[in-house]
Scaffold this active site. Structure first.
Site, short mmCIF file in Angstrom:
data_model
loop_
_atom_site.label_atom_id
_atom_site.label_comp_id
_atom_site.label_asym_id
_atom_site.label_seq_id
_atom_site.Cartn_x
_atom_site.Cartn_y
_atom_site.Cartn_z
CE1 TYR A 1 -3.17 -2.95 0.51
CE2 TYR A 1 -3.63 -2.13 2.71
CZ TYR A 1 -3.87 -3.03 1.69
OH TYR A 1 -4.81 -4.00 1.87
CG ASN A 2 3.79 1.83 -1.94
OD1 ASN A 2 4.77 1.16 -1.66
ND2 ASN A 2 3.14 1.69 -3.09
#
Length: 110
Positions: free
Chosen positions: A59-60
């Site tokens: 998802y960063n």
């Protein structure tokens, strides 16, 4: 500014006397700068009672979620924080340690 989007509220758990809702976020730019809008949106979700924060390496957003938790001052024991590592990773303990550092947490709940 990084390209972030919400996946919306995704979980409602009905307990004996309470309802817990959670939310997840995704940032498409893995190498980009911190997204202050994402931090502020996560803090608002916490303020509104969204105590389940769903994260993943892919998802960063772990750094933003960690900052939001810290800035919100919501006690850790009130939160249910999840994260996931990328499929087929060879060093899972190291990946989890890296996620914990980004989240600024000692543990995740799942």
């Amino acid at each position: 500014m990084a390209d972030s989007q919400t996946t919306g509220a995704f979980l409602v758990e009905k307990g004996a006397d309470d309802i817990t809702a959670g939310t997840a976020w995704y940032k498409s730019d893995s190498g980009g700068a911190l997204d202050r809008n994402l931090i502020d949106a996560t803090k608002m979700a916490l303020k509104l009672g969204y105590y389940h924060l769903d994260g993943a390496e892919v998802y960063n957003t772990e750094a933003e979620v960690g900052i939001a938790i810290k800035e919100s001052k919501v006690p850790r024991e009130k939160l249910f924080v999840t994260t996931k590592v990328i499929t087929n990773i060879k060093d899972i303990p190291n990946a989890i340690d890296t996620s914990l550092k980004k989240l600024q947490l000692d543990y995740v709940d799942l």
